[in-house]
Enzyme design. Structure first.
Site, PDB file in Angstrom:
ATOM      1  N   SER A   1      -6.751 -50.176  15.444  1.00 26.89           N
ATOM      2  CA  SER A   1      -6.608 -50.274  13.980  1.00 26.89           C
ATOM      3  C   SER A   1      -5.989 -49.048  13.323  1.00 26.89           C
ATOM      4  O   SER A   1      -5.786 -49.048  12.114  1.00 26.89           O
ATOM      5  CB  SER A   1      -7.931 -50.621  13.300  1.00 26.89           C
ATOM      6  OG  SER A   1      -8.297 -51.964  13.551  1.00 26.89           O
TER       7      SER A   1
ATOM      8  N   GLY B   1      -2.966 -47.820  13.694  1.00 28.44           N
ATOM      9  CA  GLY B   1      -1.526 -47.915  13.467  1.00 28.44           C
ATOM     10  C   GLY B   1      -1.233 -48.733  12.235  1.00 28.44           C
ATOM     11  O   GLY B   1      -1.635 -48.392  11.114  1.00 28.44           O
TER      12      GLY B   1
ATOM     13  N   VAL C   1       1.430 -51.272  19.558  1.00 29.83           N
ATOM     14  CA  VAL C   1       0.852 -51.428  20.893  1.00 29.83           C
ATOM     15  C   VAL C   1       0.960 -52.876  21.361  1.00 29.83           C
ATOM     16  O   VAL C   1       1.310 -53.150  22.512  1.00 29.83           O
ATOM     17  CB  VAL C   1      -0.625 -50.963  20.895  1.00 29.83           C
ATOM     18  CG1 VAL C   1      -1.323 -51.352  22.191  1.00 29.83           C
ATOM     19  CG2 VAL C   1      -0.718 -49.465  20.675  1.00 29.83           C
ATOM     20  N   ASP C   2       0.676 -53.812  20.468  1.00 32.88           N
ATOM     21  CA  ASP C   2       0.712 -55.235  20.805  1.00 32.88           C
ATOM     22  C   ASP C   2       2.086 -55.633  21.341  1.00 32.88           C
ATOM     23  O   ASP C   2       2.211 -56.223  22.422  1.00 32.88           O
ATOM     24  CB  ASP C   2       0.349 -56.054  19.564  1.00 32.88           C
ATOM     25  CG  ASP C   2       0.074 -57.513  19.842  1.00 32.88           C
ATOM     26  OD1 ASP C   2      -0.163 -57.890  21.006  1.00 32.88           O
ATOM     27  OD2 ASP C   2       0.071 -58.283  18.869  1.00 32.88           O
TER      28      ASP C   2
END
Length: 172
Positions: free
Chosen positions: A121, A123, A32-33
């Site tokens: 958290s 993933g 996602v980041d």
């Protein structure tokens, strides 16, 4: 606040705030980041670098949250939060719930009315999906916030099935 689990790509959500499950460096990464940094463009990374210089020179601690522009994303802002890395020997559920709580607090400060969260958290940080959902719903359902809507953007239909079981129990 209405809580809506959805399957999709968080970078395409039309909400006021998109939450980034960030690395402590705030400088992008995987999952996602990385997707948020790529889709949002250079404005996000520029603000993250400034936050690192001014507030978190050693990295942002887990459970904390900060806001930046959303750059090229359809949202107005990105709230970056660092989730805990799962460790079965340490109870870090309060830290995980803090990610949601602090993100809502920052969104309230921005006077946002809608927010989209990833499953923080779950993933690369290894948190078991079912418990990550339990912690997310516990934090969101118990929140004292001015926001009208929170989306929990899930990465698969299988995760949605688990979310419905956690949220609605036998009614799902």
């Amino acid at each position: 606040m209405d809580i809506l689990p959805v399957v999709g790509d968080i970078t395409t959500r039309h909400v006021d705030v998109i939450v980034n499950s960030a690395s402590s460096s705030l400088l992008g990464g995987g999952g996602v980041d990385g997707a948020i940094h790529r889709a949002g463009g250079p404005a996000i990374i520029a603000e993250c670098r400034q936050i690192r210089r001014d507030r978190f020179p050693d990295g942002m601690p887990a459970g904390e949250a900060v806001a930046t522009t959303a750059g090229d994303l359809p949202a107005k802002w990105v709230v970056h939060t660092v989730g805990p890395v799962y460790d079965a020997r340490r109870d870090q559920r309060a830290v995980l719930r803090s990610c949601y709580r602090r993100s809502l607090e920052v969104a309230d400060e921005l006077t946002a009315s809608s927010i989209a969260f990833p499953l923080i958290s779950a993933g690369i940080f290894g948190w078991p999906v079912e418990d990550a959902l339990v912690q997310a719903f516990a934090a969101l359902c118990g929140a004292d916030t001015g926001l009208e809507q929170a989306e929990l953007v899930l990465f698969s239909d299988a995760t949605m099935t688990i979310a419905e079981q956690v949220l609605y129990g036998d009614e799902a």
